[in-house]
Design a protein around this motif. Structure first.
Motif, short mmCIF file in Angstrom:
data_model
loop_
_atom_site.label_atom_id
_atom_site.label_comp_id
_atom_site.label_asym_id
_atom_site.label_seq_id
_atom_site.Cartn_x
_atom_site.Cartn_y
_atom_site.Cartn_z
N TYR A 101 0.85 -1.20 0.00
CA TYR A 101 0.00 0.00 0.00
C TYR A 101 0.87 1.24 0.00
O TYR A 101 1.66 1.43 0.93
CB TYR A 101 -0.94 -0.02 1.21
N CYS A 113 -15.66 1.43 1.06
CA CYS A 113 -14.20 1.47 1.23
C CYS A 113 -13.82 2.54 2.25
O CYS A 113 -14.25 3.69 2.14
CB CYS A 113 -13.54 1.77 -0.11
N PRO A 114 -13.01 2.19 3.25
CA PRO A 114 -12.67 3.15 4.30
C PRO A 114 -11.79 4.31 3.79
O PRO A 114 -11.60 5.28 4.52
CB PRO A 114 -11.89 2.30 5.31
N TYR A 115 -11.27 4.20 2.57
CA TYR A 115 -10.47 5.30 2.03
C TYR A 115 -11.35 6.46 1.57
O TYR A 115 -10.83 7.49 1.17
CB TYR A 115 -9.68 4.83 0.80
N ALA A 151 -3.06 1.90 -4.37
CA ALA A 151 -3.16 3.30 -3.94
C ALA A 151 -4.59 3.77 -4.13
O ALA A 151 -5.30 3.30 -5.03
CB ALA A 151 -2.22 4.18 -4.76
N GLY A 152 -5.01 4.72 -3.28
CA GLY A 152 -6.28 5.38 -3.48
C GLY A 152 -6.18 6.29 -4.70
O GLY A 152 -5.08 6.49 -5.25
N ASN A 186 -2.35 -1.97 -8.95
CA ASN A 186 -3.80 -1.82 -8.77
C ASN A 186 -4.09 -0.36 -8.40
O ASN A 186 -4.11 -0.01 -7.22
CB ASN A 186 -4.28 -2.78 -7.66
N ALA A 188 -6.37 3.34 -9.75
CA ALA A 188 -7.63 3.72 -10.40
C ALA A 188 -7.51 3.80 -11.91
O ALA A 188 -6.42 4.00 -12.47
CB ALA A 188 -8.06 5.08 -9.86
N LEU A 208 -7.56 -4.03 -12.00
CA LEU A 208 -8.60 -3.06 -11.60
C LEU A 208 -9.89 -3.84 -11.36
O LEU A 208 -10.38 -4.52 -12.25
CB LEU A 208 -8.82 -2.02 -12.71
N PHE A 209 -10.41 -3.73 -10.16
CA PHE A 209 -11.66 -4.42 -9.88
C PHE A 209 -12.83 -3.57 -10.36
O PHE A 209 -12.84 -2.35 -10.16
CB PHE A 209 -11.81 -4.70 -8.38
N LYS A 227 -14.38 8.10 -9.80
CA LYS A 227 -14.78 6.69 -9.95
C LYS A 227 -16.29 6.55 -10.20
O LYS A 227 -16.76 5.45 -10.56
CB LYS A 227 -14.35 5.90 -8.70
N LEU A 253 -16.06 -7.06 -6.47
CA LEU A 253 -16.04 -7.14 -5.01
C LEU A 253 -17.34 -7.84 -4.59
O LEU A 253 -18.42 -7.21 -4.56
CB LEU A 253 -15.93 -5.73 -4.42
N ARG A 288 -13.92 -10.57 -1.46
CA ARG A 288 -15.24 -10.42 -0.82
C ARG A 288 -15.16 -9.24 0.13
O ARG A 288 -14.12 -8.99 0.74
CB ARG A 288 -15.57 -11.66 0.01
N LEU A 289 -16.28 -8.54 0.25
CA LEU A 289 -16.36 -7.35 1.09
C LEU A 289 -16.03 -7.71 2.56
O LEU A 289 -16.52 -8.71 3.08
CB LEU A 289 -17.78 -6.81 1.01
N GLN A 369 -6.76 -1.06 5.00
CA GLN A 369 -7.88 -0.93 4.07
C GLN A 369 -9.02 -1.85 4.45
O GLN A 369 -10.19 -1.53 4.27
CB GLN A 369 -7.44 -1.22 2.63
N1 SAM Z 1 -8.01 2.99 -5.99
C1 SAM Z 1 -8.03 1.85 -6.84
C2 SAM Z 1 -9.35 1.78 -7.56
O1 SAM Z 1 -10.10 2.71 -7.52
O2 SAM Z 1 -9.61 0.75 -8.17
C3 SAM Z 1 -7.85 0.52 -6.18
C4 SAM Z 1 -7.15 0.37 -4.95
S1 SAM Z 1 -8.08 -0.35 -3.66
C5 SAM Z 1 -6.74 -0.17 -2.61
C6 SAM Z 1 -8.24 -2.06 -4.07
C7 SAM Z 1 -9.57 -2.73 -3.92
O3 SAM Z 1 -9.90 -2.94 -2.56
C8 SAM Z 1 -10.76 -2.02 -4.44
O4 SAM Z 1 -10.84 -2.13 -5.84
C9 SAM Z 1 -11.91 -2.73 -3.74
O5 SAM Z 1 -12.44 -3.78 -4.52
C10 SAM Z 1 -11.24 -3.35 -2.52
N2 SAM Z 1 -11.92 -2.92 -1.27
C11 SAM Z 1 -12.33 -1.69 -0.94
N3 SAM Z 1 -12.98 -1.70 0.24
C12 SAM Z 1 -12.99 -2.99 0.66
C13 SAM Z 1 -13.53 -3.67 1.81
N4 SAM Z 1 -14.20 -3.02 2.76
N5 SAM Z 1 -13.36 -5.01 1.89
C14 SAM Z 1 -12.70 -5.69 0.95
N6 SAM Z 1 -12.16 -5.10 -0.14
C15 SAM Z 1 -12.30 -3.77 -0.30
#
Ligand code: SAM
Length: 480
Positions: A101, A113-115, A151-152, A186, A188, A208-209, A227, A253, A288-289, A369
């Motif tokens: 990260y 997402c906590p970010y 990264a966020g 990974n 955005a 990229l998810f 996003k 996700l 999974r969430l 995260q």
């Molecule tokens: N910022 C990048 C984006 O927008 O795709 C991705 C980085 S993020 C660190 C990676 C992934 O973490 C996200 O695409 C999301 O699927 C997953 N994620 C976010 N919140 C989550 C949570 N509460 N539990 C599990 N996975 C989570």
């Protein structure tokens, strides 16, 4: 209904809501159709071809019928077929990686997402290049060779120049016997120009998810920030491939939307990449969430239990046999053990999901995260894998020799895996055992290597691998 066209560059045409809903109706109507399900199992099974196997795979409609199948005996056969395909293409090798990260600054408003930008509890951090160096050394000291940087999305705090600088720093660090040989990314969705820069920086897979393929939910789950743009996000892999990145990694996700919808959407996306770019996704991840700082997964109603999760993995394995599958430490040991048999080919180990987490003695939680379910060290994960008869692999040879995209797929299809990937995996495992493993892990590892060397079909290859491994044991190195 928008036109359904897998070859289109427009998200609404290749991820077509009408087509997905019809697929789900078709699957529901056929969930007891024994004759159809048996014919799909027959179609998808591995067939001998030259030295290897060929699998036909299944399209999103066909695979959705397997996912919906409600006949216990046929479900067992679905799991059995997934196991067979996994062994045919990937053998018992499991590629190891860790996430790194870089920054949790983010301008988006993702509700899961906590970010998300409104979260004021989470400590915001961004690694300096010195900190990147210390994190990478900590990862190298565990034995990692392959990272996924995370990264966020924040164009001011985490611009592409910052990401490129971090990649450069990571590749430049040579520490004891460690070197990171492949950096997957990974971050955005971005522009073709920026994807080209990532390609030029020597990245491995761009991951990229999609989060959810359901556009209506997507817009609600991503209410603010760049996003929010569903089309831009969904068309990102096309831009990445236009920018020259051969290996792209998809994922949804699970828990945000109805899993059957996500499954069909994911396969439409894979079919689209194959139709337009001539090569499907290099990997599919199945996150999974999870619970996280201010996120309670129970507030989202689409959570799936472990049995459905296993079935999704098995059905993806059957539908896209040549695509690697990734499972992270979001899942616990038991879920991971089951998933590995059904199709997973890459797992993370010893992961920390906080920015700067690897340097710390004790796992920090302030900038995580999500909660990590599998908190074992890499050494423990490697030992556990070997006790389950898997071969943990630290190999990155394909990438270094330019076998990406369709060139990797041809290796996979040619049946040369046992002569190529298997010895490479064993040699990199031997390096790991010499350099990093605890005595208990080494005690499990050497006999496993001995046994597995015997499985290399070609006499000459087996002799070379045996000799290289003896050299490694005597600390006489070559670069694999
Ligand atoms: N910022 C990048 C984006 O927008 O795709 C991705 C980085 S993020 C660190 C990676 C992934 O973490 C996200 O695409 C999301 O699927 C997953 N994620 C976010 N919140 C989550 C949570 N509460 N539990 C599990 N996975 C989570």
């Amino acid at each position: 209904m928008a036109k359904f066209d897998l070859g289109s560059r427009y998200a609404e045409e290749f991820i077509n809501d009408g087509e997905i809903r019809e697929t789900l109706d078709y699957a529901e109507a056929n969930k007891h159709n024994r004759e159809l399900i048996e014919s799909l199992l027959e179609k998808a099974k591995p067939r001998r071809s030259g030295n290897g196997y060929r699998c036909a795979g299944l399209n999103h409609r066909e695979a959705s019928v397997l996912l919906a199948c409600d006949i216990p005996e046929l479900n067992e056969r679905i799991f059995e077929l997934a196991r067979q395909i996994k062994l045919a293409y990937y053998g018992n090798r499991i590629v190891m990686f860790a996430p790194l990260y870089l920054s949790n600054y983010c301008v988006n408003g993702c509700t899961y997402c906590p970010y998300h930008a409104k979260n004021k509890h989470i400590a915001r951090k961004k690694l300096t290049q010195d900190e990147v160096r210390r994190e990478v050394i900590a990862l190298q000291d565990m034995g990692h060779k392959r990272l996924a940087i995370e990264a966020g999305e924040d164009p001011k705090m985490n611009p592409i120049e910052y990401i490129l600088e971090c990649i450069d720093t990571i590749y430049s660090i040579k520490h004891k016997n460690g070197a990171i040989r492949r950096v997957n990314v990974n971050i955005a969705a971005t522009t073709v120009e920026e994807y080209r820069m990532l390609k030029d920086a020597g990245i491995g897979t761009y991951i990229l998810f999609q989060e959810t393929y359901d556009k209506k939910s997507y817009l609600e789950l991503h209410p603010t920030g760049p996003k929010h743009d569903y089309d831009y996000h969904t068309e990102a892999m096309d831009r990445a491939m236009d920018g020259g990145i051969d290996d792209v990694g998809l994922g949804v996700l699970f828990g945000l939307e109805k899993y059957r919808y996500e499954f069909a959407g994911l396969l439409c996306h894979a079919e689209h990449l194959e139709a337009v770019h001539g090569v499907g996704p290099h990997t599919i991840s199945v996150p999974r969430l999870k619970r996280a700082d201010d996120i309670d997964p129970d507030e989202f109603d689409n959570g799936i239990d472990d049995d459905i999760f296993a079935k999704i993995i098995a059905c993806i394995r059957i539908a896209v046999p040549y695509t690697g599958m990734i499972i992270s430490t979001r899942e616990n040991e038991a879920v991971r053990a089951r998933a590995l048999e059904l199709g997973i080919s890459q797992i993370s180990g010893g992961s920390r999901t906080s920015v700067g987490g690897y340097e710390e003695e004790v796992r920090p939680h302030d900038s995580e995260q999500f909660d990590v379910s599998d908190q074992r060290s890499l050494d423990e994960v490697v030992r556990w894998l070997m006790q389950l008869d898997h071969i943990p692999s630290f190999c990155t040879a394909c990438y270094r020799e330019g076998r990406t995209g369709d060139r990797f797929m041809s290796l996979c299809k040619s049946g040369q895996i046992l002569n190529c990937c298997h010895p490479n995996a064993l040699m990199t495992l031997a390096e790991y055992l010499v350099d990093y493993a605890s005595p208990e892990t080494a005690a499990v590892g050497w006999p496993l290597i001995e046994r597995e060397l015997g499985r290399i079909p070609k006499d000459k290859t087996r002799a070379i691998a045996t000799e290289h491994i003896a050299d490694i044991r005597n600390s006489n190195r070559r670069d694999f």
